[in-house]
Scaffold this motif. Structure first.
Motif, mmCIF file in Angstrom:
data_model
loop_
_atom_site.group_PDB
_atom_site.id
_atom_site.type_symbol
_atom_site.label_atom_id
_atom_site.label_comp_id
_atom_site.label_asym_id
_atom_site.label_seq_id
_atom_site.Cartn_x
_atom_site.Cartn_y
_atom_site.Cartn_z
ATOM 1 N N PRO A 8 -8.163 -7.384 -12.662
ATOM 2 C CA PRO A 8 -8.519 -6.487 -13.599
ATOM 3 C C PRO A 8 -8.975 -4.903 -12.069
ATOM 4 C CG PRO A 8 -10.201 -7.294 -14.670
ATOM 5 C CD PRO A 8 -9.034 -8.440 -13.524
ATOM 6 N N GLN A 10 -9.377 -5.386 -9.231
ATOM 7 C CA GLN A 10 -9.106 -6.477 -7.639
ATOM 8 C C GLN A 10 -8.133 -4.652 -6.995
ATOM 9 O OE1 GLN A 10 -7.062 -9.358 -7.169
ATOM 10 N NE2 GLN A 10 -8.549 -10.419 -5.524
ATOM 11 N N SER A 11 -8.635 -4.359 -5.547
ATOM 12 C CA SER A 11 -7.842 -3.185 -5.025
ATOM 13 C C SER A 11 -6.789 -4.387 -4.569
ATOM 14 C CB SER A 11 -8.580 -2.522 -3.928
ATOM 15 O OG SER A 11 -9.128 -3.932 -2.971
ATOM 16 N N LYS A 190 -0.407 -3.822 3.900
ATOM 17 C CA LYS A 190 -1.414 -3.746 4.408
ATOM 18 C C LYS A 190 -1.915 -2.298 5.031
ATOM 19 C CE LYS A 190 -3.580 -8.169 6.060
ATOM 20 N NZ LYS A 190 -4.263 -9.393 7.108
ATOM 21 N N SER A 193 -1.655 0.357 1.344
ATOM 22 C CA SER A 193 -2.756 1.149 0.895
ATOM 23 C C SER A 193 -2.936 2.873 1.289
ATOM 24 C CB SER A 193 -3.787 -0.350 1.543
ATOM 25 O OG SER A 193 -4.521 0.999 0.937
ATOM 26 N N PHE A 194 -2.520 2.677 2.820
ATOM 27 C CA PHE A 194 -3.042 4.061 3.413
ATOM 28 C C PHE A 194 -1.987 5.138 2.756
ATOM 29 C CE2 PHE A 194 -0.423 5.569 7.166
ATOM 30 C CZ PHE A 194 -0.488 6.925 7.080
ATOM 31 N N GLN A 196 -0.901 4.830 0.129
ATOM 32 C CA GLN A 196 -1.159 5.814 -1.252
ATOM 33 C C GLN A 196 -2.020 6.434 -1.609
ATOM 34 O OE1 GLN A 196 -3.177 1.833 -3.805
ATOM 35 N NE2 GLN A 196 -0.843 3.668 -5.641
ATOM 36 N N ARG A 197 -3.210 5.845 -0.942
ATOM 37 C CA ARG A 197 -4.115 7.050 -0.889
ATOM 38 C C ARG A 197 -4.279 8.656 -0.149
ATOM 39 N NH1 ARG A 197 -9.526 3.358 1.154
ATOM 40 N NH2 ARG A 197 -9.200 1.852 -0.587
ATOM 41 N N ARG A 261 1.914 -3.438 -15.766
ATOM 42 C CA ARG A 261 1.281 -3.207 -14.517
ATOM 43 C C ARG A 261 0.941 -2.143 -14.190
ATOM 44 N NH1 ARG A 261 -3.913 -4.976 -11.486
ATOM 45 N NH2 ARG A 261 -3.093 -5.267 -9.396
ATOM 46 N N MET A 265 -2.642 1.111 -14.869
ATOM 47 C CA MET A 265 -3.239 1.764 -13.529
ATOM 48 C C MET A 265 -3.298 2.770 -13.532
ATOM 49 S SD MET A 265 -2.050 -0.812 -10.127
ATOM 50 C CE MET A 265 -1.729 -0.143 -8.800
ATOM 51 N N GLN A 268 -4.980 5.307 -15.600
ATOM 52 C CA GLN A 268 -6.425 5.545 -15.231
ATOM 53 C C GLN A 268 -6.728 6.568 -14.686
ATOM 54 O OE1 GLN A 268 -8.279 4.036 -12.644
ATOM 55 N NE2 GLN A 268 -10.210 4.385 -13.316
ATOM 56 N N GLN A 269 -5.706 6.244 -12.412
ATOM 57 C CA GLN A 269 -5.858 6.971 -12.105
ATOM 58 C C GLN A 269 -5.160 8.765 -12.334
ATOM 59 O OE1 GLN A 269 -3.016 4.761 -9.924
ATOM 60 N NE2 GLN A 269 -4.809 3.323 -9.292
#
Lengths: 354, 93
Positions: A8, A10-11, A190, A193-194, A196-197, A261, A265, A268-269
């Protein structure tokens, strides 16, 4: 055990690191538990059952090879075609900073396409053949890229929702049974991640800007929400490839599990963004802890997959044009290499060098 | 005398891991290089797969040009996820 993927708190990067650790641990275990048979199919089955990786020179069932080529190629094509909707906004990014970031992101997508084409090539298919199959329509790419990017906020929505959905799909692929694909996916996740942010940050900035900017952000989310849900593919009952792929450990979770899933996510976001997801029936089921949601229109998904989405023809035509117009670069590079090798002035470049 | 050309040796330590450079050796041809690499570099079961590559076939970046070669990546901090502020309370990003 692989429920870890769904931890729940985990990044994304934690999950990728877990997958990388699991790969190393399984590799270490392999020293003791070497398969005890020489029969090819049994050997293959034991490797997969032991969470070990199948490597390019191992024997593998023909259908496993074919499935992987289809899936990895489709994935590679998606990265390459996926450059177009965002590339559309590079020249009109609202600041130099946003422009540099978007350039870096689109550049990453090209790199991801390369890693994946290279992984596919370990299975014995030629890169040129894959490119041909994309531009003549024999192979597909993700249907999401057949939707247009109408405003700057779409760049944010793509980063948040489209890359977010891709990540939910891709993190389990870091544990795929085929070694080169698993290793490529660890590298890709890896970097994702950039992506999405940066999308999330664009939407957050717009959502906290002027009423007009806020409306633009909401409009983008409204348009990208259902196509993003459709990225997980048809419902489990209608998914043709799922069962065998699960048995081979190419795939780890069902389409519907991954979709759920993603929804959990995003709710909440979205609340942190202060934007609404365009689903009036979205509500938390207290018994399961999951959100009930409206399914995307799967008839529309099938239409888009068949080639009838808003941008299908444009995307493939652009790809074909870029390939054709790049022919002289490939020819010039080959001629230059030949000239350096020979130390003399080269003959005219051979036609069709790719 | 060093018999034959120089070969670089890459070993896959275990199934699931990528081949990693472990060293080099001299051999007259690729087949001999592979056998010698097996004898030299995997005597203690260090690997499950070996690649040998003629050293002359490897193009390497120049140590002298290291700064200029890698500099373009130095000022692009936005390629890292840590460049972005994640608002308080937003999970899974």
């Amino acid at each position: 055990m692989y429920g870890n993927d769904f931890g729940p708190d985990q990044s994304l990067l934690d999950q990728v690191a877990d997958a990388e650790r699991a790969l190393a641990e399984a590799a270490a275990r392999g020293r003791d538990g070497a398969p005890d048979t020489v029969e090819e199919q049994a050997y293959f089955d034991q490797i997969v059952a032991a969470e070990q990786k199948i490597e390019p020179r191992d024997w593998m069932p023909a259908a496993y090879r074919k499935t992987l080529i289809r899936q990895i190629a489709q994935h590679a094509h998606s990265e390459i075609i996926g450059m177009q909707p965002e590339g559309n906004w590079i020249s009109r990014a609202p600041s130099l900073k946003r422009k540099a970031i978007l350039l870096a992101k689109v550049q990453d997508e090209a790199g991801h396409g390369l890693y994946l084409y290279a992984a596919a090539e370990t299975l014995g298919i030629d890169r040129d053949e894959l490119v041909d199959m994309l531009i003549d329509g024999r192979q597909k790419y993700s249907s999401i890229f057949n939707y247009p990017t109408l405003s700057w906020a779409d760049v944010g929505a793509i980063g948040w929702l489209v890359d977010g959905a891709a990540i939910v799909n891709q993190v389990p692929l870091c544990r795929c049974s085929y070694g080169p694909y698993a290793r490529a996916m660890i590298r890709i996740c890896k970097e994702e991640s950039f992506h999405q942010r940066q999308g999330y940050e664009i939407l957050y900035t717009l959502a906290h800007g002027t009423p007009k900017q806020r409306a633009m952000a909401q409009d983008a989310v409204n348009r990208w929400w259902y196509p993003s849900l459709a990225m997980f593919g048809p419902p489990d009952a209608d998914s043709t490839h799922s069962e065998q792929s699960m048995a081979w450990k190419i795939k780890r979770f069902s389409n519907d599990d991954l979709r759920q899933r993603f929804v959990d996510m995003c709710v909440q976001q979205a609340s942190v963004l202060g934007l609404d997801l365009p689903d009036p029936d979205l509500r938390r089921d207290d018994k399961t802890g999951h959100y009930a949601y409206t399914q995307p229109d799967y008839d529309e998904l099938m239409q888009v997959i068949k080639g009838n989405g808003p941008c299908n023809r444009e995307r493939v035509a652009n790809r074909r044009r870029a390939h054709d117009e790049g022919a002289w670069v490939r020819e010039a590079a080959a001629a230059y290499a030949a000239k350096r090798t020979a130390g003399v002035r080269p003959e005219p470049a051979p036609v069709g060098v790719a | 005398m060093a018999a034959g050309e120089l070969w670089e040796v890459f070993v896959r330590p275990r199934r699931g891991l990528a081949h990693v450079h472990v060293g080099s050796l001299h051999a007259p041809d690729a087949e001999m290089a592979l056998r010698n690499a097996r004898d030299v570099y995997t005597r203690r079961q260090e690997g499950v797969s070996i690649w040998v590559v003629a050293a002359g076939a490897i193009t390497a970046s120049s140590p002298d040009e290291k700064d200029a070669f890698f500099d373009p990546a130095a000022d692009k901090v936005y390629r890292h996820p840590t460049f972005y502020d994640v608002p308080e309370g937003a999970g899974h990003l």
